[in-house]
Structures are given as C-alpha cells and as structure tokens.
Design a protein around this motif. Structure first.
Motif, PDB file in Angstrom:
ATOM      1  N   ILE A   1       0.836  -1.201   0.000  1.00  0.00           N
ATOM      2  CA  ILE A   1       0.000   0.000   0.000  1.00  0.00           C
ATOM      3  C   ILE A   1       0.871   1.251   0.000  1.00  0.00           C
ATOM      4  CG2 ILE A   1      -1.508   1.354   1.504  1.00  0.00           C
ATOM      5  CD1 ILE A   1      -2.931  -1.330   2.116  1.00  0.00           C
ATOM      6  N   GLN A   2       2.005   1.185   0.700  1.00  0.00           N
ATOM      7  CA  GLN A   2       2.936   2.308   0.676  1.00  0.00           C
ATOM      8  C   GLN A   2       3.452   2.548  -0.741  1.00  0.00           C
ATOM      9  OE1 GLN A   2       6.479   1.760   3.032  1.00  0.00           O
ATOM     10  NE2 GLN A   2       6.797   3.952   3.270  1.00  0.00           N
ATOM     11  N   VAL A   3       3.733   1.457  -1.456  1.00  0.00           N
ATOM     12  CA  VAL A   3       4.156   1.569  -2.857  1.00  0.00           C
ATOM     13  C   VAL A   3       3.013   2.131  -3.703  1.00  0.00           C
ATOM     14  CG1 VAL A   3       4.943   0.285  -4.881  1.00  0.00           C
ATOM     15  CG2 VAL A   3       5.822  -0.306  -2.608  1.00  0.00           C
ATOM     16  N   ASN A   4       1.790   1.635  -3.456  1.00  0.00           N
ATOM     17  CA  ASN A   4       0.630   2.142  -4.194  1.00  0.00           C
ATOM     18  C   ASN A   4       0.488   3.649  -4.029  1.00  0.00           C
ATOM     19  OD1 ASN A   4       0.098  -0.507  -4.813  1.00  0.00           O
ATOM     20  ND2 ASN A   4      -1.669  -0.703  -3.469  1.00  0.00           N
ATOM     21  N   SER A   5       0.641   4.122  -2.794  1.00  0.00           N
ATOM     22  CA  SER A   5       0.491   5.554  -2.524  1.00  0.00           C
ATOM     23  C   SER A   5       1.552   6.367  -3.246  1.00  0.00           C
ATOM     24  CB  SER A   5       0.565   5.806  -1.008  1.00  0.00           C
ATOM     25  OG  SER A   5      -0.442   5.102  -0.330  1.00  0.00           O
ATOM     26  N   THR A   6       2.779   5.858  -3.254  1.00  0.00           N
ATOM     27  CA  THR A   6       3.854   6.564  -3.952  1.00  0.00           C
ATOM     28  C   THR A   6       3.571   6.636  -5.443  1.00  0.00           C
ATOM     29  OG1 THR A   6       5.456   5.813  -2.297  1.00  0.00           O
ATOM     30  CG2 THR A   6       6.329   6.584  -4.397  1.00  0.00           C
ATOM     31  N   GLN A   7       3.106   5.538  -6.018  1.00  0.00           N
ATOM     32  CA  GLN A   7       2.794   5.530  -7.448  1.00  0.00           C
ATOM     33  C   GLN A   7       1.578   6.406  -7.757  1.00  0.00           C
ATOM     34  OE1 GLN A   7       2.444   1.329  -8.266  1.00  0.00           O
ATOM     35  NE2 GLN A   7       4.638   1.095  -8.609  1.00  0.00           N
ATOM     36  N   ALA A   8       0.618   6.458  -6.833  1.00  0.00           N
ATOM     37  CA  ALA A   8      -0.545   7.323  -7.025  1.00  0.00           C
ATOM     38  C   ALA A   8      -0.126   8.782  -7.046  1.00  0.00           C
ATOM     39  CB  ALA A   8      -1.575   7.081  -5.921  1.00  0.00           C
ATOM     40  N   ILE A   9       0.797   9.141  -6.157  1.00  0.00           N
ATOM     41  CA  ILE A   9       1.311  10.510  -6.142  1.00  0.00           C
ATOM     42  C   ILE A   9       1.994  10.829  -7.469  1.00  0.00           C
ATOM     43  CG2 ILE A   9       3.028  12.030  -5.085  1.00  0.00           C
ATOM     44  CD1 ILE A   9       2.405  10.635  -2.417  1.00  0.00           C
ATOM     45  N   SER A  10       2.768   9.879  -7.978  1.00  0.00           N
ATOM     46  CA  SER A  10       3.441  10.082  -9.261  1.00  0.00           C
ATOM     47  C   SER A  10       2.428  10.284 -10.381  1.00  0.00           C
ATOM     48  CB  SER A  10       4.347   8.886  -9.579  1.00  0.00           C
ATOM     49  OG  SER A  10       5.352   8.732  -8.600  1.00  0.00           O
TER      50      SER A  10
END
Length: 301
Positions: free
Chosen positions: A64-73
């Motif tokens: 989920i932390q990775v998901n959030s980072t990719q969502a920000i990108s």
C-alpha cells in the motif's frame, strides 16, 4: 564361554544432554536470525496462526505504501499537464483580448488567430499525450450530442460530472433580456447557468462558446458543461424544451478516467480506496474546439 556387555552410562547421559542442548541452541539461533519468537507451529500453534495473519497484513501495508507513492506520481503527471494547459489558456485569453481591440484589422487578427489555433492544437496534443503506464489521464471527451433538441440546427456537446442518479432532465429558456438560461435537474440536484444574448447574431452563435452550469446547493461541486459549435442556431430552441440523457459515463456523457487507489486493509473494500475522476482538458471538453479570434466579434465572444 561367558559374554559381558560393558556400558559407559555417563557418556550416554552426556551425549543425550549434548544432543538436546544442540537442538535448543539451533531453535534459539533460528529465532534470533528470523527475529520471531514463534518459528514453527510446535513453538506455539495459536501464536503462529496470529503471527501469520499479522505478517500478511504487514506485507499488504508495505505494498500500500508503494501504491500511494505511485498514485502521487500519477497525480503529479496529470497536474503537470493541467498546469501547461492552464498556461496556454492564459495566453488564449490574452490573444482574444488583443484581437477584440479595434485598432487591429481582420488581417492582423488572422495572424493572431494562427497562434490561437496552434495553441488549441497543442492543448489537444498535451491532453492526448499525458499517460501513466499506458493509461490516458486527461484526454476525456465530450460525446453526448443534443442535436435533436435543436431540431437539427447546429450541435451541442453535453457533459456533466458529480451528479447522482441515472437520468437528467434539461431545459432552456430565455429571460426578459433575451439571455439564455439553462437548467439541469435529476430530481434532487438543480444546476443552472446562462449565456448573454450578444453572443448571437441572427439567432446563431458567432463563435464556438461554452456555458458551465453549477449547482444551486451550497457546497455541491456538481457541474454541467455545454459547448456550442459556431453557427449553432438558438431560435429553434428559444422555447422551453426537455430531453432525457443518460448518466455521465461512457458514450452517453462525459467519458473520463476513474482511478481507485488501494490505501487500506479494512474488511470493507470500499473503505480501503481513494477514488478520483480525472476529467478531460482537451479543447472539446473545455468548450474551445470551435473557438476562433479571426474577427472582433468572435474574439469578444
């Protein structure tokens, strides 16, 4: 002949203790190296079951932390495109203000319109080329036409967002000053907007233009956008009329991209997501696909 069996009992006891100590040392080293108190079910079956569930949750939270980072990108890419289009819209407004001034001739306005049209093309290029992992972000299109409502006279492109319900009713009237009043309602939400009568010449739009209808309810961000092609004749629609259109998805309304970012591990899937609709910023979605500043009247419009 007599047989004698000699056993070193002390050595056997020492060996048994050594084997047991080695087993316990191996188990302790396994716990130390893994950082876990329970390595296998034989250590503590109940704790092993609880720990396995926690371990799965931790793995999900890390993803989920990775998901959030990719969502920000993803959002940064979309925001970058919107910022570039905003800069071009500012320039378009500046060109329109310049072309609307009487010290220029239509020849000079044509030169300004050349840049104007190139900027419109660039807006469409930016909208079409803004992608993330192959997914288009801001190239949503308006593809609902209300030509029938105008009795075949001209074209309206109709788009809406943030409205609840499966159907909308639409009406268009004129006020005492001949300004056009547009209203959309879905039974609970009411949205309205208007266009000045000086945008028309002999009942037809002198240039492509658009109107944004906003909700009459405070805090409601729902909207409706209607763009009109140049030459659209409003005389046939001067009386109040009504038409039913489908909700704003797919071919019957505003086509946009819906993104759902997984940010939680709660039991209810809908509680784990942040949902976002990225709407179009191309010229058609912005109501600029037919805009021109080749004449003073069109620049004013």
């Amino acid at each position: 002949m007599a047989l004698n069996l000699i056993t070193n009992q002390t050595a056997s006891i020492a060996h048994r203790n050594l084997v047991q100590s080695d087993r316990e040392m191996t188990n302790s080293l396994a716990k130390l190296s893994s950082g876990q108190r329970v390595v296998s079910a034989k250590d503590d079956a109940a704790s092993m079951a609880i720990g396995s569930r926690i371990k799965a949750d931790v793995a999900s939270l890390r993803q989920i932390q990775v998901n959030s980072t990719q969502a920000i990108s993803l959002l940064q890419v979309a925001e970058g495109a919107q910022a570039r289009v905003y800069d071009m819209l500012v320039r378009l407004k500046s060109l329109a203000s310049q072309a609307g001034s009487s010290q220029l001739s239509n020849t000079e306005r044509g030169m300004l319109d050349t840049e104007y049209q190139q900027l419109l093309d660039e807006i469409d290029r930016v909208a079409a080329g803004t992608t993330f992992n192959g997914t288009s972000l801001v190239n949503a299109s308006v593809n609902r036409t209300l030509g029938d409502f105008l009795a075949g006279s001209g074209v309206w492109d109709f788009a809406h967002g943030g409205l609840e319900g499966a159907n909308l009713t639409f009406s268009q009237t004129t006020d005492a000053n001949s300004n056009m009043i547009f209203t959309v309602n879905n039974g609970t939400q009411n949205l309205t907007g208007s266009l000045a009568s000086n945008l028309l010449a002999n009942g037809a739009f002198i240039s492509g233009t658009a109107v944004r209808l906003t909700s009459t309810t405070a805090g409601d961000n729902a909207y409706v956008s209607i763009s009109f092609a140049q030459g659209t004749n409003m005389v046939a629609a001067s009386q109040s009329g009504r038409v039913t259109v489908a909700n704003a998805t797919g071919a019957n309304g505003l086509s946009y991209n819906n993104f759902r970012f997984k940010v939680g591990i709660a039991a209810n899937p809908s509680d784990n997501e942040i949902s976002l609709n990225l709407r179009g910023i191309n010229t058609k979605a912005l109501g600029l696909n037919a805009a021109t500043i080749s004449t003073q009247a069109r620049a004013d419009a």
